[in-house]
Design an enzyme around this catalytic site. Sequence first.
Site, PDB file in Angstrom:
ATOM      1  CG  ASP A  61      35.617  14.878  29.133  1.00 43.68           C
ATOM      2  OD1 ASP A  61      35.659  15.767  30.011  1.00 43.68           O
ATOM      3  OD2 ASP A  61      36.625  14.270  28.727  1.00 43.68           O
ATOM      4  CG  ASN A  86      30.628  20.174  31.267  1.00 39.66           C
ATOM      5  OD1 ASN A  86      30.186  19.873  30.164  1.00 39.66           O
ATOM      6  ND2 ASN A  86      30.092  19.757  32.397  1.00 39.66           N
ATOM      7  CD1 TRP A 118      30.872  24.881  24.672  1.00 41.17           C
ATOM      8  CD2 TRP A 118      30.527  25.933  26.636  1.00 41.17           C
ATOM      9  NE1 TRP A 118      29.850  25.779  24.503  1.00 41.17           N
ATOM     10  CE2 TRP A 118      29.615  26.435  25.686  1.00 41.17           C
ATOM     11  CE3 TRP A 118      30.505  26.432  27.937  1.00 41.17           C
ATOM     12  CZ2 TRP A 118      28.681  27.421  26.000  1.00 41.17           C
ATOM     13  CZ3 TRP A 118      29.574  27.421  28.246  1.00 41.17           C
ATOM     14  CH2 TRP A 118      28.680  27.901  27.280  1.00 41.17           C
ATOM     15  CG  HIS A 123      30.986  22.073  35.554  1.00 45.61           C
ATOM     16  ND1 HIS A 123      31.428  21.031  34.778  1.00 45.61           N
ATOM     17  CD2 HIS A 123      32.047  22.450  36.314  1.00 45.61           C
ATOM     18  CE1 HIS A 123      32.708  20.778  35.064  1.00 45.61           C
ATOM     19  NE2 HIS A 123      33.108  21.636  35.990  1.00 45.61           N
ATOM     20  CD  GLU A 147      38.974   7.638  39.295  1.00 42.22           C
ATOM     21  OE1 GLU A 147      37.943   7.825  38.618  1.00 42.22           O
ATOM     22  OE2 GLU A 147      39.146   6.623  39.991  1.00 42.22           O
ATOM     23  CG  LEU A 174      14.918   7.624  30.229  1.00 39.03           C
ATOM     24  CD1 LEU A 174      15.638   6.746  29.209  1.00 39.03           C
ATOM     25  CD2 LEU A 174      15.179   9.098  29.919  1.00 39.03           C
ATOM     26  NE  ARG A 226      36.060  10.910  27.857  1.00 40.89           N
ATOM     27  CZ  ARG A 226      36.727  10.658  28.957  1.00 40.89           C
ATOM     28  NH1 ARG A 226      36.926   9.413  29.336  1.00 40.89           N
ATOM     29  NH2 ARG A 226      37.207  11.638  29.703  1.00 40.89           N
TER      30      ARG A 226
HETATM   31  C1  IPE Z   1      35.290  11.562  33.148  1.00 40.24           C
HETATM   32  O1  IPE Z   1      35.739  12.821  32.731  1.00 40.24           O
HETATM   33  C2  IPE Z   1      34.368  11.719  34.310  1.00 40.24           C
HETATM   34  C3  IPE Z   1      33.079  12.335  34.012  1.00 40.24           C
HETATM   35  C4  IPE Z   1      32.642  12.654  32.838  1.00 40.24           C
HETATM   36  C5  IPE Z   1      32.264  12.582  35.159  1.00 40.24           C
HETATM   37  P1  IPE Z   1      37.133  13.416  33.224  1.00 40.24           P
HETATM   38  O2  IPE Z   1      37.301  14.709  32.527  1.00 40.24           O
HETATM   39  O3  IPE Z   1      37.168  13.432  34.705  1.00 40.24           O
HETATM   40  O4  IPE Z   1      38.159  12.313  32.695  1.00 40.24           O
HETATM   41  P2  IPE Z   1      39.724  12.359  32.446  1.00 40.24           P
HETATM   42  O5  IPE Z   1      40.342  12.909  33.685  1.00 40.24           O
HETATM   43  O6  IPE Z   1      39.958  13.245  31.268  1.00 40.24           O
HETATM   44  O7  IPE Z   1      40.087  10.935  32.171  1.00 40.24           O
HETATM   45  C1  IPE Z   2      33.002  16.996  32.282  1.00 36.07           C
HETATM   46  O1  IPE Z   2      33.680  18.128  31.842  1.00 36.07           O
HETATM   47  C2  IPE Z   2      32.276  17.210  33.582  1.00 36.07           C
HETATM   48  C3  IPE Z   2      32.886  16.509  34.724  1.00 36.07           C
HETATM   49  C4  IPE Z   2      33.907  15.699  34.681  1.00 36.07           C
HETATM   50  C5  IPE Z   2      32.270  16.764  36.008  1.00 36.07           C
HETATM   51  P1  IPE Z   2      35.152  18.473  32.333  1.00 36.07           P
HETATM   52  O2  IPE Z   2      35.057  19.348  33.535  1.00 36.07           O
HETATM   53  O3  IPE Z   2      35.962  17.242  32.516  1.00 36.07           O
HETATM   54  O4  IPE Z   2      35.682  19.296  31.086  1.00 36.07           O
HETATM   55  P2  IPE Z   2      37.151  19.324  30.502  1.00 36.07           P
HETATM   56  O5  IPE Z   2      37.545  17.901  30.210  1.00 36.07           O
HETATM   57  O6  IPE Z   2      38.021  19.946  31.537  1.00 36.07           O
HETATM   58  O7  IPE Z   2      37.028  20.145  29.260  1.00 36.07           O
HETATM   59 MG    MG Z   3      37.220  16.217  31.299  1.00 33.90          MG
END
Ligand code: IPE
Ligand code: IPE
Ligand code: MG
Length: 257
Positions: free
Chosen positions: A34, A36, A39, A51, A81, A145, A202
């Site tokens: 989580d 990306n 960042w 990403h 989701e 792995l 996480r």
């Molecule tokens: C969880 O991250 C899903 C993945 C890492 C693929 P999200 O960014 O989608 O989660 P929430 O919405 O903050 O719970």
């Molecule tokens: C995780 O990073 C990647 C996916 C869920 C695909 P996010 O895109 O959720 O990054 P934030 O949470 O918005 O920073």
């Molecule tokens: Mg996220």
Amino acid sequence: MRPARLPQPLDSEALRALGLDPARLPAHVAIIMDGNGRWATRQGLPRVEGHRAGREAIRRTVEAAVELGIRVLTLFAFSTENWRRPADEVEALCALYEQVLREEAPQLAERGVRVRIIGDRSEFPPSLQEAIRYAEEVTAAGDRLELVGALNYGGRAEIVAAARAVAAAAARGELRPEVLGEAELARFLQTHPLPDPDLVIRTAGERRLSNFLVWQSAYAELYFTDVLWPEFDRATLVAALRDYQARVRRFGGLDAG
Ligand code: IPE
Ligand code: IPE
Ligand code: MG
């Protein structure tokens, strides 16, 4: 012959030098990647650049997992989701994962990494589904792995699918409801026959599972770090493993000794 630059598993001495007990490494580490978007925003870049940077973190983490002797690494890459995001971000993610699978599969095979994808792939564009098939095929012989990518994965959706399969088997007279136990139900999950995660990590400071491996994580140790996924590296993973090794896993029983 394997080129010398390939990451090799570290020996016990090297693991101890990192502060790790070689005998107590988790067999299965699962990561909710989580942060990306955050960042990218901090760098003044569009979210999709986050990403892209996350892809490099995936590469580093897979190499580190091979070096550290972890047997199963599951990466949460797209949740059931995540379709709620803007269409252009969803499209960019699909395109990126397709590219990653196609471009990385040969090198992963060379490293002895076997790729498996869990989640409902049927909702993805055909070209991504094809890349998934390709990566799974090319890496099928990997025995160092198991790299599990969770794509369009949701823990509840997985349990619903298992319940449907169980009900259908019962309706066909192939399964008697009274013999269904935890192990029998788990056989219908997509993670079968992999072990449950010992450690769930996480990143990005959120402290929730977001529907990740909800059945399988019943007794996992949870580790949260503020590090954003694009900055994740071997040192972050080693810190999580050290923290894991300092814990006592009781599974409802009493401490040994
Ligand atoms: C969880 O991250 C899903 C993945 C890492 C693929 P999200 O960014 O989608 O989660 P929430 O919405 O903050 O719970
Ligand atoms: C995780 O990073 C990647 C996916 C869920 C695909 P996010 O895109 O959720 O990054 P934030 O949470 O918005 O920073
Ligand atoms: Mg996220």
